[in-house]
Design an enzyme around this catalytic site. Structure first.
Site, PDB file in Angstrom:
ATOM      1  N   GLU A 110      21.531  -1.206  41.532  1.00 60.93           N
ATOM      2  CA  GLU A 110      20.366  -1.607  40.636  1.00 60.93           C
ATOM      3  C   GLU A 110      20.967  -3.006  39.976  1.00 60.93           C
ATOM      4  OE1 GLU A 110      17.414  -0.860  40.369  1.00 60.93           O
ATOM      5  OE2 GLU A 110      17.482   1.265  41.013  1.00 60.93           O
ATOM      6  N   SER A 381       1.574  61.216  17.087  1.00 59.83           N
ATOM      7  CA  SER A 381       2.478  61.904  16.399  1.00 59.83           C
ATOM      8  C   SER A 381       3.869  61.063  16.416  1.00 59.83           C
ATOM      9  CB  SER A 381       2.958  63.215  17.321  1.00 59.83           C
ATOM     10  OG  SER A 381       2.062  64.077  17.384  1.00 59.83           O
TER      11      SER A 381
END
Length: 704
Positions: A110, A381
């Site tokens: 680049e 329960s």
């Protein structure tokens, strides 16, 4: 014939033209001089203006760049379990956390003169022009990294002179305000690598499933080629183009002396191991927990949703990946694939309130409703331990308090109302039973007798102390768990029992940090002693009987290889098992979303899920006894009378009491066929009682 001119004549004739020429050149020299002066002045003025412009630009702030960062959610071990982003998956890292190969590959392809220019590379422009002229195309660009960064941060990609001028200005400002390394770092974290991955860290994770600092030369060259054209050079879209581009970059690196030609050839030949597109190591992992954490962060802690999605924050959670996998596996295996029955599981560390595992349903993709927080389920329960804790702490009852197990009609509201509970399948002892027997067999008559003795208002008060906030009414049926609560509340309440009466507020988020590591939120442990430790321990001892022979959880006891206390619960539409060890409190619920009646087979699925989960989640944790606090004593009692056992008792049981509540009267009066050993001799109690006696002796040894 002409006479030749004399030398003097020739000299005179030549002198005239020179004079004429001098006169003719004077104006030209004057004009050139003035032109030169003017040009020099213009140059100086231009230079002065340039200096002024540069000084002006130096004082001006760059535009605010809206750079979104991917936020992360981490489990208790630091693994990323979720990410948040709005289209741009980006996780910024420092230059030191990026592989040198990735940096070199990027510079080679680049901007090879990045460290030598001031933002504009004139030599690069000339070189690109020659290449493009040679190939009669725009094959090579000449934008520097700084120019690309300026364009990506502050501008669009439209091709206008206005945009180019702005790009030049921003390029100059970037070069003035930042060092080269800082510009390169910004670039590496900003550039787009395709498939929603912005920055080298997100790209390394997306393509190779690793952090950027671990990228190899071959991987770095592959990634460095993508930004030029993600649609053309992504290995997931066109492998040939990607490999050609990789080769170009490797050769460029070798040409510039970054690597040798041999290294370039080896890297090109290397077989790369890509992550499959869309593959995520934790995709689909703990989805209900992740949703819960997100809601807590936004709704309770006030974290802005945009900050969560774009701010790059890190949320550290309490999720235990081992426990979570165990939970998901237990739920998936516990219910047949074709069944429409649902399930929920939540596990909390009773010592600190950490939510270790959460499964809100069987298929998150189909239904995201989190049943862990469903407050429309009757606990049945499984609510009874809260009742019995109240009876022990405030009702003057003990483990040997007895009520007769037989069909009974109760009156309340000053005799104006009646309530007639039934035992499951109408099974009654038709005799007096004590609290341990009542808990093990889940006797409803005993439970209602208890709530009538202690008062339902006190039971509600105990529930509130334990962390249950759901609405309840002070009526006898409260004893049987007729008022809905959520699995989350039940796990929290039972965790208080596991922690010796200390209630730890459940917590899912430990800490939230911004992208720079600054702490935005940190949890403060909230642990409070809400119940006397001795009463909690006695109840825990009683609840261990649920897994003894004759207890409602006995059929899964063989799968649990550690001390565990718990309680089952079954209604027409719901089935539960809520229980705990010293390290983990877990609530399991099974049923149907629309309240459909469950069959006995479907009701029995909660217990195996609980047992499987607890063993897998705690597989690496050595079994531990529940720590016995001060103020607890164990004595042998006669199960038939609830009195102290003596040598004449045919059966005896080692029972645990809060000190001062143990029986003082000896049973006596039993006929014997010979000498009966006392507590120090051979125990003749049933196997379950011998097991409990052994455990109690071991507890005393552990405590001492």
């Amino acid at each position: 014939m002409k006479k030749a001119p004399s030398p003097a004549g020739r000299k005179r004739r030549r002198a005239v033209p020179f004079a004429v020429k001098s006169e003719r050149l004077s104006p030209l020299l004057s004009i050139s001089y003035r032109w030169f002066v003017r040009m020099a002045a213009a140059g100086l003025i231009g230079l002065a203006l340039l200096i002024v412009l540069l000084l002006y630009l130096r004082t001006q702030a760059l535009p605010v760049a809206s750079i979104s960062q991917t936020s992360e959610m981490l489990d208790l071990q630091g693994n990323v379990i979720d990410t948040f982003h709005t289209g741009e998956n980006r996780r910024s890292v420092s230059l030191a956390d990026i592989s040198p190969y990735a940096v070199q590959a990027t510079l080679a392809i680049e901007d090879r003169r990045f460290y030598d220019h001031n933002g504009f590379d004139l030599r690069g422009v000339a070189r690109a022009a020659l290449v493009n002229l040679e190939h009669l195309s725009n094959k090579q660009g000449a934008s520097t990294l700084t120019q690309q960064l300026a364009r990506n941060l502050y501008l669009t990609h439209e091709k206008t002179w206005t945009r180019k001028l702005k790009e030049a200005v921003y390029t100059v400002q970037l070069e003035m305000k930042y060092s080269k390394d800082e510009i390169l770092n910004l670039y590496m974290n900003q550039i787009y690598y395709g498939h929603g991955a912005y920055g080298i860290e997100a790209a390394a994770d997306y393509y190779f499933g690793k952090p950027a600092k671990e990228l190899t030369l071959a991987e770095s060259a592959m990634l460095a080629g993508i930004p030029k054209g993600p649609k053309y050079y992504s290995p997931f879209l066109d492998m040939k183009n990607a490999k050609d581009r990789q080769r170009t970059i490797l050769l460029a690196m070798a040409e510039q002396g970054m690597i040798t030609r041999e290294q370039a050839d080896r890297a090109y030949a290397e077989l790369l191991h890509f992550r499959k597109p869309g593959e995520d190591a934790e995709e689909g992992f703990a989805p209900y927990f992740r949703d819960y954490v997100r809601s807590v962060a936004i709704e309770r802690l006030g974290i802005d949703e945009r900050l969560l999605n774009e701010g790059g924050i890190r949320i550290y959670t309490t999720l235990d990946p081992v426990a979570q996998r165990a939970a998901e596996e237990a739920v998936n295996a516990g219910i047949p694939d074709k069944s429409e029955q649902q399930a929920a599981l939540v596990a909390i560390d009773p010592r600190n309130g950490y939510i270790k595992a959460m499964v809100g349903g069987r298929d998150y993709q189909t239904n995201q409703y989190n049943r862990v927080f469903a407050d429309s389920r009757q606990p049945g329960s499984s609510f009874k331990p809260i009742l019995y804790l109240t009876a022990l702490a405030e009702g003057g009852m003990t483990p040997v308090t007895r009520f007769k197990s037989e069909p009974t009609t109760f009156t309340y509201d000053e005799g104006r109302k009646t309530y007639k509970p039934r035992n499951f399948n109408d099974k009654y002892a038709h005799d007096y039973i004590d609290m341990r027997q009542a808990i093990a067999s889940s006797d409803n008559i005993y439970a209602v007798n208890t709530i009538m003795s202690v008062g339902p208002e006190k039971v509600i008060g105990t529930a509130r102390k334990l962390g249950i906030d759901s609405p309840m009414q002070p009526v006898p049926s409260l004893a049987l768990g007729t008022f809905p609560v959520s699995p989350f509340e039940m796990a929290s309440a039972f965790g208080t029992l596991a922690a010796g009466g200390k209630h730890a507020e459940p917590v899912a988020i430990l800490r939230i940090e911004d992208r720079k590591g600054n702490i935005l939120y940190e949890a403060e442990p909230k642990v409070e002693q809400v119940v006397d430790a001795a009463h909690a321990y006695v109840l825990t001892s009683l609840m261990e009987s649920v897994f003894d022979n004759g207890g409602t959880g006995y059929r899964v006891s063989a799968a649990i290889k550690r001390p565990v206390a718990g309680k089952t619960g079954t209604t027409a539409t719901d089935a539960w098992l809520v229980g705990y060890t010293p390290e983990l409190a877990t609530a399991v619920w099974v049923g149907y979303d629309k309240g459909r009646t469950i069959t006995p087979t479907e009701a029995h699925r909660a217990a195996p899920i609980f047992a499987s989960f607890m063993e897998k989640a705690l597989e690496a944790v050595p079994p531990k006894l529940f720590p016995m606090p001060d103020g607890v004593v164990s004595v042998y009692i006669d199960p038939a009378s609830g009195k102290l056992a003596d040598a004449t008792c045919p059966e005896k049981r080692l029972e645990t009491f809060v000190r001062g509540t143990e029986p003082t009267e000896t049973c006596g009066g039993h006929e014997t066929g010979g000498d009966t050993p006392d507590a120090g001799g051979q125990d003749t109690a049933p196997a379950a009682e011998r097991r409990r006696s052994w455990l109690d002796q071991l507890r005393r040894w552990w405590r001492d």
